[in-house]
Design an enzyme around this catalytic site. Structure first.
Site, PDB file in Angstrom:
ATOM      1  CG  ASN A 195      -1.830   1.204   1.271  1.00  0.00           C
ATOM      2  OD1 ASN A 195      -1.654   2.178   0.552  1.00  0.00           O
ATOM      3  ND2 ASN A 195      -2.833   1.138   2.134  1.00  0.00           N
ATOM      4  NE  ARG A 243      -3.509   7.410   1.200  1.00  0.00           N
ATOM      5  CZ  ARG A 243      -4.686   7.853   1.589  1.00  0.00           C
ATOM      6  NH1 ARG A 243      -5.780   7.357   1.069  1.00  0.00           N
ATOM      7  NH2 ARG A 243      -4.779   8.800   2.499  1.00  0.00           N
ATOM      8  CB  CYS A 244       1.257   1.662   4.382  1.00  0.00           C
ATOM      9  SG  CYS A 244       1.978   0.836   5.821  1.00  0.00           S
ATOM     10  N   GLY A 245       3.604   3.983   5.391  1.00  0.00           N
ATOM     11  CA  GLY A 245       5.033   4.203   5.602  1.00  0.00           C
ATOM     12  C   GLY A 245       5.805   2.910   5.805  1.00  0.00           C
ATOM     13  NE  ARG A 277       5.840   6.221   1.918  1.00  0.00           N
ATOM     14  CZ  ARG A 277       4.852   6.596   2.735  1.00  0.00           C
ATOM     15  NH1 ARG A 277       3.604   6.292   2.445  1.00  0.00           N
ATOM     16  NH2 ARG A 277       5.112   7.276   3.817  1.00  0.00           N
TER      17      ARG A 277
END
Length: 135
Positions: A30, A32-34, A37
């Site tokens: 995802n 948007r997920c730190g 990433r």
């Protein structure tokens, strides 16, 4: 078919059979997920050729979820995002594993992330340092 053609087919069916693919991995990601990433960045830093699957756009079906969770040696409850508001909205606190899998298949936001698969195993990489176990 000749022997070499069968070997070529076997390699296509199982990419881990050849040495040149030993640094391949798959991440259910995802963006948007730190944590997701950071885990992806660590895979790339380790020299992995990463197949990135944005599971919100390309969700797993129930059987795919079941296999991924089992391969990671987790329970279904360990793989669900119980802090997601939808978890509470759907009253999933005391449902069966089958019902949780159905909910996760219907609402992929409920799947915890990131899951990573390498030739060394499958892990839910939360925290991100868990990925080191399978590099």
């Amino acid at each position: 078919m000749h022997g070499s053609e069968w070997n070529d087919l076997a390699t296509m069916a199982n990419p881990w059979t050849t040495t040149h693919n030993q640094n391949m991995s798959t991440i259910y990601h995802n963006p948007r997920c730190g944590t997701s990433r950071n885990t992806l960045a660590r895979l790339e830093e380790a020299g992995h050729n990463v197949e990135v699957i944005e599971y919100l756009k390309n969700p797993l079906d129930k059987e795919g979820l079941r296999k991924l969770i089992a391969d990671a040696n987790l329970s279904v409850k360990e793989a669900v995002r119980s802090k997601e508001s939808l978890f509470t909205e759907l009253n999933l606190e005391s449902v069966t594993d089958e019902e949780l899998l159905d909910a996760m298949a219907a609402h992929p936001i409920l799947m915890n992330r990131p899951f990573v698969i390498t030739e060394k195993g499958t892990r839910l990489c939360r925290p991100k340092e868990v990925v080191e176990e399978i590099l």
